[in-house]
Write an enzyme that holds these catalytic residues in place. Structure first.
Site, mmCIF file in Angstrom:
data_model
loop_
_atom_site.group_PDB
_atom_site.id
_atom_site.type_symbol
_atom_site.label_atom_id
_atom_site.label_comp_id
_atom_site.label_asym_id
_atom_site.label_seq_id
_atom_site.Cartn_x
_atom_site.Cartn_y
_atom_site.Cartn_z
ATOM 1 C CB CYS A 1 -2.687 5.490 3.587
ATOM 2 S SG CYS A 1 -3.318 4.430 4.883
ATOM 3 C CD GLU B 1 -2.433 1.243 2.648
ATOM 4 O OE1 GLU B 1 -2.807 0.276 3.306
ATOM 5 O OE2 GLU B 1 -2.422 2.398 3.088
#
Lengths: 528, 528
Positions: free
Chosen positions: A302, A265
């Site tokens: 994120c 990620e």
């Protein structure tokens, strides 16, 4: 438990001998005791050997013991008590309430995977019964289950010292799938890592799991991190971090004699789309909620809303004014590490100095060197289209509002974006028609689409996708949060005409595991 | 339908202008009419543009029309009648019965995917209902479905001109998932490809699917094949062929700004393990069945048994004698292309000339230049361990028996093998104890484990895995045959707090598609 600076290799605590490093108190910049010893190649090799030895045994542990093991990890983490919370607060600079919440999430996620394991649906068991009389050829007896991929290397993330680190989502889902896990600790929170590692290590012992089921290594990313990804005994990788480090790991994994999946990620700017009616009717409220999301955890998510798209005009001016006012009231907040703080300041300075970018607001001035000061910028659709640099993620509380000529231009900008973890739409009912045109473009590049909210809250559930097309993640076919994450670490194996006594439990005709199975393609619910 | 040598770009038949090529009659080596024109970069671009335009529409076609479309492809293929069979027999050199069987399989597989689409389980719909009163934070409304990845490039395979080519497994599963498909035809059977392509093209028109749902290109692998994989509008690749070509495509896909998955089925020697009691009690019968599997379709199966492992001794001598005798009776058979034939002969000659390899038998002598002559070799476990070249696939009727010192040595050899599509065990009940020690090693490197049979029959069902760890396939987490293959072309998307009217059908509360869904993690069967 005492933080000693040790590697945790299987059942052992081992002093690393490749250099020493220390945790840094994020708020004060002070070095914290004790010294952590880095792992050597020999440590790496011994760790992988243990994981490999454990693999065939651990992956065949039955569902109930495996579920109990996950639950034991959870309770062992809780048993660490305040020592964990305090250490974690100091190492991360995040507020105590946030760390307590993150611990609850970590524990909750381990317990969710325990339920997923007990449930057994993840095995994906399928049976196509034989048809001995079929013409022209009899049909064989065919059964399928999913098995664990193999030992998994998990990289701790700087921004979630608990929920995406030693016993975080990747570890929980890999262990649930039946994969031994080797964690490469993040240098930003080594003490937290060792404490949680000891809780997992103890759970391995408590539950009689094979020794190599879990290990924790400290050391250099290049030597130990990349070394893990190169090791033939590692069969998958879980990573959360920067695009640079992620793509390096992906390249290494692809160059192996046997390439392996890397679930990285990496990068997402999480567009927020303000639609005209919503902006008109409640732009100020949206602006305040936006700034709250933007500055949560010093913006170190994120899913942080790094981009706002809206049609230019007085309503957007109003939104920006309200957001600027709200941001001006937000205290600067300690960032995770000096390095992250420096990168943030540099990126903000680059945006501020960009000829096509207007600095709309900054947060309150920092009161210490470690604090990041929020930033809100604006630009035009033309400039945004031209300058790829404006589409890059700034990790921290910084966002860019793009003034679009009209909805068509806004849609074109959406089509110019890379893959995203989240896209947030702010809409009133009168906006629905317009939204319909955007949904296909958003679906194609987003893991999670949300309405009248922001992506910074990530619910750990069954319907969560924390993923999305590249570069949000390396592999958009999966999620790193939620129960579906277990599928990352599984592969199907088919068994043809095996005698009952040689079949795995999940596929025996009597269904001793009492799991749901697909018989001739149709779901057959277990009798429980 | 008339074979005209045209590209099929959306609804159009277009004359390619990049060189011409012809089909070759596999048995006689004669050039067949008509000439095929190769696609240009402009054709490639136009094709990808059409596929991209079609994507958002096609992926949202409802389940019933999409299922009917797949069924229409099947019936249109059947309507091609004998013209297809005859052309395919000439181009492939495979017997008529085999081609008829392969057509049945192709049609059956399209119909199976029609059922899979109707069933709707592939959508993987999940709903986590909101909990507005949850403390400390309310739980949002979260729903998940799987959507199609995007346009898929499918590469026709030489050895299955129907079942793994234009309307083969990859095309069927990608279309079922909602992905437009662009097929790069294999040069070994262009006429077959055009005929089947026209059947699909007609089905697109018959069913009112968007024009770019399907296209078929002829042309150079380097220009058109690799060009497809490079095109940003292509989001996944299905490939069956050589390890060299497969790894090239994988590398190209990885280098794209947005890397994409390549499902490449490449290389497998499909070990056959003869256990002592079975070999003792019925070695001759196993040997005859083995030779039948070895020589089926001139050995041109990815599941061809290229390796036999057994403990050395009189029983194995007897097995080899019986296999040699059976092989000597097998007529040489036309191979698919002169190139494949030449590669086969060279590889067989290399084995025959290897100092540690004994040529145990050859099949009957060829009666024409196009025929491959079966070959049976033997070697020792020591030599097999030493020489990596002995572990390479020979595409055709060639197999290598390895004389193992004992079962432990046999197990060690298994552990030295790369990923495999199939592993076949020949066992009696007295062998079960020994087999148990082998199963973990086999599971770790095999897609399908079968007992007392051979892998050359691949049942198209729900519990089939035609896959396996690298290099059997590029991605061992999936299968290319069977209903599970649809999952290759899907990714999850999560929807948070979307108003009902904006939710996709699959996730509306009223469940208008009447599909099974997972509510709060538990399967909820549709009311139908």
């Amino acid at each position: 438990m005492n933080i000693a600076g040790n590697l945790l290799i299987g059942h052992s605590m081992v002093r690393g001998n490749q250099g020493t490093s220390y945790a840094i108190d994020a708020a004060t910049g002070e070095q914290m005791e004790p010294a952590f010893g880095g792992a050597s190649q020999q440590h790496l090799d011994a760790t992988c050997a243990l994981a490999w030895q454990a693999f065939d045994i651990y992956r065949e542990t039955s569902l109930e013991p495996r579920a109990q093991f996950l639950e034991r990890i959870a309770s062992n983490i809780l048993d660490l008590g305040d020592e964990l919370i305090e250490r974690c607060v100091r190492e991360s600079g995040l507020p105590r309430a946030r760390i307590e919440g993150e611990r609850a999430r970590t524990v909750g996620q381990l317990r969710m995977f325990a339920d997923v394991v007990r449930d057994g649906d993840f095995v994906g068991a399928r049976i196509d019964p034989p048809q001995p009389d079929r013409k022209p050829l009899p049909r064989v007896d065919l059964r399928l289950r999913h098995i664990a991929l193999g030992p998994v290397a998990v990289f701790g993330a700087s921004n979630f010292p608990l929920a995406f680190s030693v016993a975080g989502g990747d570890t929980a889902s890999a262990l649930a799938a039946g994969c031994p896990v080797i964690v490469k600790a993040h240098s930003a929170h080594p003490g937290t890592s060792e404490l949680v590692g000891m809780a997992v290590q103890q759970a391995v012992k408590d539950c009689g799991m094979p020794e190599g089921t879990f290990s924790l290594l400290f050391g250099s990313g290049r030597e130990i991190g990349q070394g893990l990804v190169r090791d033939a005994r590692i069969k998958a990788v879980g990573f959360t971090g920067s695009r640079g480090a992620g793509t390096e790991l992906i390249a290494i994994a692809a160059e192996r004699p046997e390439p392996i999946p890397v679930y990285a990620e990496m990068s997402s700017i999480n567009p927020v789309l303000l639609f005209p009616h919503a902006m008109q009717s409640r732009g100020d409220a949206i602006a305040r909620a936006f700034v709250q999301s933007l500055t949560l955890g010093a913006g170190q998510f994120c899913t942080n809303p790094g981009l706002v798209l809206a049609v230019d005009g007085p309503a957007l001016d109003g939104f920006i004014r309200a957001a600027a006012a709200a941001l001006g009231d937000v205290q600067a907040a300690t960032m995770l590490t000096p390095g992250i703080h420096m990168t943030f300041e540099r990126a903000v300075a680059t945006f501020a100095g960009h000829p096509d970018v207007v600095t709309e607001a900054r947060g309150a001035a920092p009161t210490s060197q470690s604090q990041g000061q929020g930033a809100l910028f604006s630009t035009t659709d033309v400039a945004f289209r031209e300058h790829e640099a404006l589409k890059e993620e700034i990790f921290g509380s910084s966002s860019l509002v793009v003034r679009c000529r009209d909805l068509q231009s806004m849609l074109e900008l959406v089509e110019s974006l890379e893959g995203q973890l989240t896209s947030a739409l702010h809409i009133d009912e009168e906006d629905h028609e317009a939204v319909r045109r955007f949904l296909p473009a958003l679906e194609r590049r987003t893991g999670r689409i949300l309405v009248n909210g922001f992506g910074t809250g990530v619910e750990v559930g069954h319907a969560m996708v924390h993923g999305g097309p590249y570069p949000a993640t390396a592999d958009g076919r999966s999620t790193s949060v939620g129960s579906l994450a277990i599928q990352r670490f599984l592969r199907p194996v088919s068994y043809q005409d095996l005698p009952e006594s040689l079949l795995p439990e999940a596929l025996k005709t009597s269904n001793p595991l009492a799991i749901n199975r697909r018989i001739d393609g149709k779901i057959s619910l277990a009798q429980r």
